[in-house]
Design a protein around this motif. Sequence first.
Motif, PDB file in Angstrom:
ATOM      1  N   LEU A 130     -24.686  16.406 -22.411  1.00 26.02           N
ATOM      2  CA  LEU A 130     -25.718  15.378 -22.567  1.00 26.02           C
ATOM      3  C   LEU A 130     -26.217  14.848 -21.228  1.00 26.02           C
ATOM      4  N   LEU A 131     -25.553  15.247 -20.155  1.00 24.50           N
ATOM      5  CA  LEU A 131     -25.903  14.748 -18.829  1.00 24.50           C
ATOM      6  C   LEU A 131     -26.928  15.650 -18.150  1.00 24.50           C
ATOM      7  N   PRO A 132     -27.640  15.115 -17.160  1.00 25.81           N
ATOM      8  CA  PRO A 132     -28.520  15.970 -16.351  1.00 25.81           C
ATOM      9  C   PRO A 132     -27.688  17.091 -15.729  1.00 25.81           C
ATOM     10  N   LYS A 133     -28.290  18.246 -15.533  1.00 28.02           N
ATOM     11  CA  LYS A 133     -27.554  19.421 -15.059  1.00 28.02           C
ATOM     12  C   LYS A 133     -26.777  19.156 -13.773  1.00 28.02           C
ATOM     13  N   LYS A 134     -27.394  18.462 -12.839  1.00 27.87           N
ATOM     14  CA  LYS A 134     -26.747  18.211 -11.554  1.00 27.87           C
ATOM     15  C   LYS A 134     -25.498  17.347 -11.725  1.00 27.87           C
ATOM     16  N   GLU A 135     -25.609  16.295 -12.528  1.00 30.15           N
ATOM     17  CA  GLU A 135     -24.466  15.403 -12.752  1.00 30.15           C
ATOM     18  C   GLU A 135     -23.370  16.110 -13.542  1.00 30.15           C
ATOM     19  N   ALA A 136     -23.779  16.911 -14.523  1.00 27.52           N
ATOM     20  CA  ALA A 136     -22.805  17.655 -15.321  1.00 27.52           C
ATOM     21  C   ALA A 136     -22.030  18.638 -14.445  1.00 27.52           C
ATOM     22  N   ALA A 137     -22.739  19.313 -13.548  1.00 32.60           N
ATOM     23  CA  ALA A 137     -22.099  20.275 -12.647  1.00 32.60           C
ATOM     24  C   ALA A 137     -21.127  19.571 -11.707  1.00 32.60           C
ATOM     25  N   GLN A 138     -21.519  18.384 -11.259  1.00 29.30           N
ATOM     26  CA  GLN A 138     -20.659  17.618 -10.358  1.00 29.30           C
ATOM     27  C   GLN A 138     -19.369  17.197 -11.055  1.00 29.30           C
ATOM     28  N   ARG A 139     -19.485  16.738 -12.296  1.00 27.67           N
ATOM     29  CA  ARG A 139     -18.292  16.318 -13.036  1.00 27.67           C
ATOM     30  C   ARG A 139     -17.395  17.511 -13.353  1.00 27.67           C
ATOM     31  N   GLN A 140     -18.017  18.643 -13.671  1.00 26.31           N
ATOM     32  CA  GLN A 140     -17.234  19.845 -13.955  1.00 26.31           C
ATOM     33  C   GLN A 140     -16.462  20.287 -12.717  1.00 26.31           C
ATOM     34  N   LYS A 141     -17.101  20.174 -11.565  1.00 24.00           N
ATOM     35  CA  LYS A 141     -16.455  20.531 -10.305  1.00 24.00           C
ATOM     36  C   LYS A 141     -15.287  19.589 -10.015  1.00 24.00           C
ATOM     37  N   GLU A 142     -15.504  18.293 -10.260  1.00 26.78           N
ATOM     38  CA  GLU A 142     -14.436  17.306 -10.069  1.00 26.78           C
ATOM     39  C   GLU A 142     -13.263  17.604 -10.991  1.00 26.78           C
ATOM     40  N   LEU A 143     -13.583  17.935 -12.236  1.00 27.74           N
ATOM     41  CA  LEU A 143     -12.549  18.223 -13.232  1.00 27.74           C
ATOM     42  C   LEU A 143     -11.703  19.417 -12.811  1.00 27.74           C
ATOM     43  N   GLU A 144     -12.346  20.474 -12.365  1.00 27.62           N
ATOM     44  CA  GLU A 144     -11.624  21.678 -11.955  1.00 27.62           C
ATOM     45  C   GLU A 144     -10.728  21.406 -10.749  1.00 27.62           C
ATOM     46  N   LYS A 145     -11.222  20.596  -9.819  1.00 29.39           N
ATOM     47  CA  LYS A 145     -10.436  20.263  -8.633  1.00 29.39           C
ATOM     48  C   LYS A 145      -9.214  19.426  -8.996  1.00 29.39           C
ATOM     49  N   LEU A 146      -9.408  18.443  -9.866  1.00 25.97           N
ATOM     50  CA  LEU A 146      -8.293  17.590 -10.284  1.00 25.97           C
ATOM     51  C   LEU A 146      -7.269  18.378 -11.091  1.00 25.97           C
ATOM     52  N   ARG A 147      -7.736  19.265 -11.943  1.00 26.90           N
ATOM     53  CA  ARG A 147      -6.814  20.104 -12.715  1.00 26.90           C
ATOM     54  C   ARG A 147      -5.963  20.969 -11.789  1.00 26.90           C
ATOM     55  N   LYS A 148      -6.598  21.522 -10.792  1.00 23.47           N
ATOM     56  CA  LYS A 148      -5.897  22.409  -9.864  1.00 23.47           C
ATOM     57  C   LYS A 148      -4.742  21.687  -9.183  1.00 23.47           C
ATOM     58  N   HIS A 149      -4.972  20.446  -8.782  1.00 23.62           N
ATOM     59  CA  HIS A 149      -3.961  19.722  -8.016  1.00 23.62           C
ATOM     60  C   HIS A 149      -3.043  18.842  -8.859  1.00 23.62           C
ATOM     61  N   LEU A 150      -3.517  18.383 -10.021  1.00 30.31           N
ATOM     62  CA  LEU A 150      -2.750  17.380 -10.766  1.00 30.31           C
ATOM     63  C   LEU A 150      -2.317  17.799 -12.162  1.00 30.31           C
ATOM     64  N   ASN A 151      -2.707  18.987 -12.603  1.00 31.19           N
ATOM     65  CA  ASN A 151      -2.398  19.375 -13.980  1.00 31.19           C
ATOM     66  C   ASN A 151      -0.899  19.349 -14.268  1.00 31.19           C
ATOM     67  N   GLY A 152      -0.100  19.716 -13.267  1.00 30.95           N
ATOM     68  CA  GLY A 152       1.345  19.775 -13.463  1.00 30.95           C
ATOM     69  C   GLY A 152       2.029  18.422 -13.502  1.00 30.95           C
ATOM     70  N   VAL A 153       1.334  17.368 -13.083  1.00 33.08           N
ATOM     71  CA  VAL A 153       1.924  16.020 -13.112  1.00 33.08           C
ATOM     72  C   VAL A 153       1.121  15.095 -14.025  1.00 33.08           C
ATOM     73  N   LYS A 154       0.228  15.673 -14.804  1.00 37.01           N
ATOM     74  CA  LYS A 154      -0.681  14.888 -15.651  1.00 37.01           C
ATOM     75  C   LYS A 154       0.062  13.976 -16.621  1.00 37.01           C
ATOM     76  N   ASN A 155       1.215  14.443 -17.094  1.00 40.15           N
ATOM     77  CA  ASN A 155       1.977  13.661 -18.077  1.00 40.15           C
ATOM     78  C   ASN A 155       3.173  12.937 -17.457  1.00 40.15           C
ATOM     79  N   MET A 156       3.209  12.863 -16.146  1.00 42.80           N
ATOM     80  CA  MET A 156       4.305  12.178 -15.454  1.00 42.80           C
ATOM     81  C   MET A 156       4.004  10.680 -15.414  1.00 42.80           C
ATOM     82  N   THR A 157       4.765   9.901 -16.155  1.00 42.99           N
ATOM     83  CA  THR A 157       4.497   8.466 -16.273  1.00 42.99           C
ATOM     84  C   THR A 157       5.278   7.625 -15.272  1.00 42.99           C
ATOM     85  N   LYS A 158       6.243   8.254 -14.605  1.00 40.29           N
ATOM     86  CA  LYS A 158       7.017   7.555 -13.578  1.00 40.29           C
ATOM     87  C   LYS A 158       7.485   8.569 -12.547  1.00 40.29           C
TER      88      LYS A 158
END
Length: 234
Positions: free
Chosen positions: A128-156
């Motif tokens: 639903l977002l403009p293409k540029k903003e959607a691409a930016q969020r997708q890029k952010e998501l991929e970067k965060l997944r790469k670095h944080l996916n393994g600790v995503k459920n670490m609550t402490k």
Amino acid sequence: MAEINLAQLLEAGVHFGHKAYRWNPKMFPYIYTERNNIHILDLVQSAQLLKEANSYCLNAAEQGKTFLFIGTKRQASAVIAQEATKTNSFYVNHRWLGGMLTNWVTLRSRIEYLKTLEQQESDNVFELLPKKEAAQRQKELEKLRKHLNGVKNMTKLPDVAIIVDQKRELTAIKECRTLGIPVISILDTNCDPDLVDIPVPGNDDAIRSIKLILQSLNDNIATGQEKVKNLQSI
């Protein structure tokens, strides 16, 4: 308790160290000999120390403690994720971001942002977002997944850290030491045993060596977790 014998360590090449000129003299007690300018580790000691590390993991798991696997080098990345996932442990298998443990509040905020982006992706918000903003969020998501996916459920903060390649993960080890988190680490001949709580002398470059040691440690974590489940079901 799952144990590894000398033949398995030998077959996996756990005994191969680095070139002699790269050694850390503090590893001398764990070195058996030198061949063709390569240090050879004493597998008898490696087996004994791995046994002690296994026992520690078993006891910690029986107490319900959590584990963080850390290994960002190419040879370790896939194995780190595979083993940690088996026991619902946490892992970092790409670049260690400074302050991941010592600046826990900031890390938690990044994890929450990752979850927000994942929810937006699941709800097709990006479409639903403009293409540029959607691409930016997708890029952010991929970067965060790469670095944080393994600790995503670490609550402490984790109770125990298991590390491959002390030299490469020195920042992570320093953070663990600052916070009093016990460190189990595979130590090649260029490492410093004084920086870890439970050393496992071994080849930290060969995939087979890394996999054998991590599987052994993780099997004991799984055994301890299973024991807890059985007691809870009584």
